[in-house]
Design a protein around this motif. Sequence first.
Motif, PDB file in Angstrom:
ATOM      1  N   PHE A  44       0.831  -1.200   0.000  1.00 25.20           N
ATOM      2  CA  PHE A  44       0.000   0.000   0.000  1.00 25.20           C
ATOM      3  C   PHE A  44       0.870   1.256   0.000  1.00 25.20           C
ATOM      4  O   PHE A  44       0.637   2.198  -0.763  1.00 25.20           O
ATOM      5  CB  PHE A  44      -0.911  -0.015   1.228  1.00 25.20           C
ATOM      6  CG  PHE A  44      -1.710   1.235   1.424  1.00 25.20           C
ATOM      7  CD1 PHE A  44      -2.652   1.648   0.488  1.00 25.20           C
ATOM      8  CD2 PHE A  44      -1.523   2.023   2.560  1.00 25.20           C
ATOM      9  CE1 PHE A  44      -3.390   2.804   0.669  1.00 25.20           C
ATOM     10  CE2 PHE A  44      -2.253   3.172   2.749  1.00 25.20           C
ATOM     11  CZ  PHE A  44      -3.194   3.568   1.808  1.00 25.20           C
ATOM     12  N   GLY A  45       1.895   1.269   0.849  1.00 19.11           N
ATOM     13  CA  GLY A  45       2.789   2.424   0.915  1.00 19.11           C
ATOM     14  C   GLY A  45       3.530   2.649  -0.391  1.00 19.11           C
ATOM     15  O   GLY A  45       3.668   3.785  -0.851  1.00 19.11           O
ATOM     16  N   ASP A  46       3.993   1.559  -1.005  1.00 19.27           N
ATOM     17  CA  ASP A  46       4.708   1.691  -2.289  1.00 19.27           C
ATOM     18  C   ASP A  46       3.761   2.169  -3.386  1.00 19.27           C
ATOM     19  O   ASP A  46       4.145   2.980  -4.235  1.00 19.27           O
ATOM     20  CB  ASP A  46       5.332   0.347  -2.683  1.00 19.27           C
ATOM     21  CG  ASP A  46       6.509  -0.026  -1.791  1.00 19.27           C
ATOM     22  OD1 ASP A  46       7.005   0.866  -1.071  1.00 19.27           O
ATOM     23  OD2 ASP A  46       6.929  -1.193  -1.810  1.00 19.27           O
ATOM     24  N   LEU A  47       2.530   1.669  -3.370  1.00 18.71           N
ATOM     25  CA  LEU A  47       1.543   2.076  -4.372  1.00 18.71           C
ATOM     26  C   LEU A  47       1.268   3.576  -4.281  1.00 18.71           C
ATOM     27  O   LEU A  47       1.289   4.293  -5.283  1.00 18.71           O
ATOM     28  CB  LEU A  47       0.249   1.277  -4.174  1.00 18.71           C
ATOM     29  CG  LEU A  47      -0.891   1.463  -5.175  1.00 18.71           C
ATOM     30  CD1 LEU A  47      -1.776   0.217  -5.185  1.00 18.71           C
ATOM     31  CD2 LEU A  47      -1.762   2.675  -4.851  1.00 18.71           C
ATOM     32  N   VAL A  48       1.002   4.058  -3.060  1.00 15.39           N
ATOM     33  CA  VAL A  48       0.708   5.484  -2.865  1.00 15.39           C
ATOM     34  C   VAL A  48       1.901   6.333  -3.284  1.00 15.39           C
ATOM     35  O   VAL A  48       1.744   7.368  -3.942  1.00 15.39           O
ATOM     36  CB  VAL A  48       0.329   5.768  -1.390  1.00 15.39           C
ATOM     37  CG1 VAL A  48       0.187   7.265  -1.142  1.00 15.39           C
ATOM     38  CG2 VAL A  48      -0.964   5.052  -1.030  1.00 15.39           C
ATOM     39  N   LYS A  49       3.101   5.899  -2.929  1.00 17.19           N
ATOM     40  CA  LYS A  49       4.310   6.652  -3.268  1.00 17.19           C
ATOM     41  C   LYS A  49       4.489   6.755  -4.779  1.00 17.19           C
ATOM     42  O   LYS A  49       4.799   7.834  -5.315  1.00 17.19           O
ATOM     43  CB  LYS A  49       5.528   5.955  -2.640  1.00 17.19           C
ATOM     44  CG  LYS A  49       6.867   6.612  -2.956  1.00 17.19           C
ATOM     45  CD  LYS A  49       7.034   7.930  -2.243  1.00 17.19           C
ATOM     46  CE  LYS A  49       8.439   8.477  -2.437  1.00 17.19           C
ATOM     47  NZ  LYS A  49       8.614   9.806  -1.799  1.00 17.19           N
ATOM     48  N   LYS A  50       4.273   5.649  -5.482  1.00 12.72           N
ATOM     49  CA  LYS A  50       4.479   5.642  -6.926  1.00 12.72           C
ATOM     50  C   LYS A  50       3.385   6.415  -7.660  1.00 12.72           C
ATOM     51  O   LYS A  50       3.631   7.004  -8.705  1.00 12.72           O
ATOM     52  CB  LYS A  50       4.561   4.208  -7.429  1.00 12.72           C
ATOM     53  CG  LYS A  50       5.887   3.535  -7.087  1.00 12.72           C
ATOM     54  CD  LYS A  50       5.932   2.092  -7.522  1.00 12.72           C
ATOM     55  CE  LYS A  50       7.339   1.511  -7.347  1.00 12.72           C
ATOM     56  NZ  LYS A  50       7.825   1.561  -5.982  1.00 12.72           N
ATOM     57  N   GLU A  51       2.162   6.433  -7.110  1.00 11.20           N
ATOM     58  CA  GLU A  51       1.060   7.113  -7.788  1.00 11.20           C
ATOM     59  C   GLU A  51       0.999   8.607  -7.468  1.00 11.20           C
ATOM     60  O   GLU A  51       0.558   9.400  -8.295  1.00 11.20           O
ATOM     61  CB  GLU A  51      -0.279   6.457  -7.395  1.00 11.20           C
ATOM     62  CG  GLU A  51      -0.507   5.093  -8.021  1.00 11.20           C
ATOM     63  CD  GLU A  51      -0.685   5.152  -9.525  1.00 11.20           C
ATOM     64  OE1 GLU A  51      -1.271   6.144 -10.023  1.00 11.20           O
ATOM     65  OE2 GLU A  51      -0.231   4.226 -10.217  1.00 11.20           O
ATOM     66  N   THR A  52       1.430   8.998  -6.267  1.00 14.73           N
ATOM     67  CA  THR A  52       1.270  10.394  -5.845  1.00 14.73           C
ATOM     68  C   THR A  52       2.589  11.122  -5.620  1.00 14.73           C
ATOM     69  O   THR A  52       2.613  12.354  -5.569  1.00 14.73           O
ATOM     70  CB  THR A  52       0.457  10.479  -4.540  1.00 14.73           C
ATOM     71  OG1 THR A  52       1.229   9.943  -3.448  1.00 14.73           O
ATOM     72  CG2 THR A  52      -0.846   9.709  -4.652  1.00 14.73           C
TER      73      THR A  52
END
Length: 297
Positions: free
Chosen positions: A228-236
């Motif tokens: 979840f943290g990696d997803l948010v970082k890569k998207e935002t």
Amino acid sequence: MEEIKRIDTVVQYNNYVGVETLHPLVSVVDLDKVDNIHRFKQYMNLYAIFLKDNNCGAMNYGGQPYDYDDGTLVFVAPGQVYGVDSDGEIKPSGYALVFHPDLIKGTQLGKNIKGYTFFSYDVHEALHISKKERKTMIECLDKISEEIDQNIDKHSKTLVVSYVELLLNYCVRFYDRQFITRSHSNKDVLVRFEKLLDEYFGTDHAQNLGLPKVSWCAEQLFLSPNYFGDLVKKETGNTALDYIQNKVITEAKAKMLGSTKTINEVASELGFKYPQHFTRLFKLKVGVPPNDFRHLN
């Protein structure tokens, strides 16, 4: 209750799958040469990377086809439990790389291993790879195997660790590609994340439970915290914690400008146990303390 077998050493793992141990700290196993296996659970005190061959058609994610189905990489870190859930016998296919933490102790990889966050991803967040990516993985595994087959000397550890690190860095690249190919589904996660925070601060959850934690948000969205943290970082471009804190500041501004509530009351409603923590965060994010912001506006 199903028994969980403990695997503490590479020798134990090799004995379990029935292959010869060529190096006490690392092993590459061709799973096609392993006998049929039954349902099992194992507590691993090793790092393990399983390259599984997919023979089940196109994969789906979020109700839509995506990615590749030429192989799946699953990662296990020491202290995790992994297993096969099957009522009958299954024939494993693919490769396994297992290595003891002592292999990388004192190396640069040992210092950086926690940065490879995919070791803490859930199974449904596995890495799906293309034929070309699978070929790259097997080439890295072959290099490790070749070095293991050599007589152990003072160069063995350096070379094996460098090949393991190379493999992990390719996995980082392939995961970045996977985040891109899942962009549509990732944006859906962000929409649900935003809605989750709206509901959290729109009720008395914050006042009763405190500030929402990243791990709690991930759980509500059925994702592992690291994924979840990696997803948010890569998207935002922001960490999940930054995202939550920015949401807190947005809510704080609305409360301060839309009511006569004191700063302490606003802090309490947002889930801060101590008002000074709210003031510190607000000044960090906005540049001025809450009272100054209210007066300026």
